[in-house]
Scaffold this motif. Structure first.
Motif, PDB file in Angstrom:
ATOM      1  N   LEU A  11       0.807  -1.214   0.000  1.00  0.00           N
ATOM      2  CA  LEU A  11       0.000   0.000   0.000  1.00  0.00           C
ATOM      3  C   LEU A  11       0.844   1.269   0.000  1.00  0.00           C
ATOM      4  N   GLN A  12       2.130   1.138  -0.247  1.00  0.00           N
ATOM      5  CA  GLN A  12       2.948   2.330  -0.400  1.00  0.00           C
ATOM      6  C   GLN A  12       2.511   3.068  -1.657  1.00  0.00           C
ATOM      7  N   ASP A  13       2.590   4.380  -1.631  1.00  0.00           N
ATOM      8  CA  ASP A  13       2.054   5.184  -2.745  1.00  0.00           C
ATOM      9  C   ASP A  13       2.695   4.830  -4.083  1.00  0.00           C
ATOM     10  N   ALA A  14       3.981   4.955  -4.190  1.00  0.00           N
ATOM     11  CA  ALA A  14       4.715   4.598  -5.410  1.00  0.00           C
ATOM     12  C   ALA A  14       4.046   5.139  -6.661  1.00  0.00           C
ATOM     13  N   CYS A  52      -2.469   4.849   1.591  1.00  0.00           N
ATOM     14  CA  CYS A  52      -1.448   3.889   2.024  1.00  0.00           C
ATOM     15  C   CYS A  52      -1.723   3.333   3.418  1.00  0.00           C
ATOM     16  N   ARG A  53      -2.998   3.145   3.739  1.00  0.00           N
ATOM     17  CA  ARG A  53      -3.373   2.632   5.049  1.00  0.00           C
ATOM     18  C   ARG A  53      -4.221   1.374   4.908  1.00  0.00           C
ATOM     19  N   LEU A  54      -4.105   0.505   5.916  1.00  0.00           N
ATOM     20  CA  LEU A  54      -4.869  -0.739   5.951  1.00  0.00           C
ATOM     21  C   LEU A  54      -5.821  -0.707   7.140  1.00  0.00           C
ATOM     22  N   SER A  55      -7.074  -1.068   6.920  1.00  0.00           N
ATOM     23  CA  SER A  55      -8.014  -1.220   8.034  1.00  0.00           C
ATOM     24  C   SER A  55      -8.735  -2.552   7.890  1.00  0.00           C
ATOM     25  N   VAL A  56      -8.888  -3.232   9.007  1.00  0.00           N
ATOM     26  CA  VAL A  56      -9.581  -4.524   9.033  1.00  0.00           C
ATOM     27  C   VAL A  56     -10.633  -4.453  10.134  1.00  0.00           C
ATOM     28  N   ASP A  57     -11.875  -4.707   9.766  1.00  0.00           N
ATOM     29  CA  ASP A  57     -12.982  -4.625  10.712  1.00  0.00           C
ATOM     30  C   ASP A  57     -13.694  -5.972  10.775  1.00  0.00           C
ATOM     31  N   ALA A  58     -13.477  -6.711  11.866  1.00  0.00           N
ATOM     32  CA  ALA A  58     -14.136  -8.014  12.091  1.00  0.00           C
ATOM     33  C   ALA A  58     -14.054  -8.907  10.860  1.00  0.00           C
TER      34      ALA A  58
END
Length: 279
Positions: free
Chosen positions: A109-112, A121-127
């Protein structure tokens, strides 16, 4: 938005005039995958490439890159600006490569130059579930968050400056996130309280004389016979009184009749005796 139903798959095309030549799926912009189906995406540089935000909502995604003919590039199952997994979604992402300068990740998830810059460039995990693996890092990102989810691997994993790291701050090559089920269900606590309530209520219900105005006492059928017995006793106490009065009156009436009969017999005997003497 793409709704998945049943089993689906996309594979990198090597056709000279094809727009997608290095990834199984490539989207310039945002992409939301949802539904009850599955998607398998494979390519040499990435399985899925999304220039901005990728959302996996409730469906199952398997994205893999083998790094074939790729040099001096990042290779990953998923390459995106940022990524969210929610609604019980499941993602498996893996990247591999052996050519010079290849950096292999599960999720990258780096911009590149993908379009979001430092804001993404962020990760979120919800249940939900995430399994990401790559020789240079399971998840490469600038930050992230877990909601109702936890790191199963690495142990005591956290989001570092450039990706997920273990407790020692070393980049984790394999990252596993699962829903957080560590908190015991509420009914386990209730199960402890209920026996206590039952023990406390029993002595009160078993003693009718206590006269406790509780719901338990009213509903206990054992109290009903006690009330019925008391009413029956009162009825019996009232009935004997007229019976006793009648019994006392009877002897008096009998005595008066006996006296009258005796007098009559005496007079009759006297008359008979006188008649006998005349003869």
């Amino acid at each position: 938005m793409l709704t998945l139903a049943g089993q689906n798959s996309v594979t990198e095309s090597h056709a000279p005039d094809a727009d997608i030549t290095l990834c199984g799926m490539e989207v310039w912009g945002n992409l939301t995958l949802r539904g009850t189906g599955t998607l398998t995406a494979t390519g040499s540089q990435c399985g899925i490439h999304v220039s901005q935000a990728l959302v996996v909502d409730g469906c199952t995604v398997d994205a893999r890159a083998d790094g074939a003919d790729i040099t001096n590039e990042a290779v990953a199952g998923v390459i995106a600006g940022d990524m969210a997994v929610r609604g019980g979604g499941r993602v498996v992402a893996a990247g591999a490569g052996s050519e010079a300068g290849v950096r292999a990740y599960g999720v990258y998830l780096q911009d590149a130059g993908l379009g979001d810059g430092a804001a993404g460039c962020r990760l979120s995990v919800d249940a939900s579930w995430l399994d990401a693996a790559g020789a240079d890092g399971g998840v490469a990102c600038l930050g992230g968050s877990l909601v109702s989810a936890r790191f199963v691997a690495p142990a005591d994993g956290v989001f570092g400056a450039g990706g997920v790291v273990d407790a020692a701050g070393v980049v984790a090559a394999h990252v596993v996130v699962e829903p957080d089920v560590a908190t015991p269900p509420a009914e386990e606590t209730d199960g402890v309280v209920v026996p206590g309530d039952s023990v406390d209520k029993s002595p009160i219900d078993a003693n009718p004389a206590a006269g406790e105005p509780t719901t338990g006492s009213t509903e206990n059928p054992a109290l009903k016979p006690a009330a019925t017995t008391t009413k029956t006793t009162v009825a019996k106490t009232v009935k004997p009184k007229p019976a006793t009065a009648t019994t006392v009156a009877l002897p008096k009436t009998g005595d008066n009749n006996w006296i009258a009969a005796s007098a009559t017999l005496f007079l009759l005997g006297t008359v008979l005796l006188a008649a006998a003497c005349r003869c």
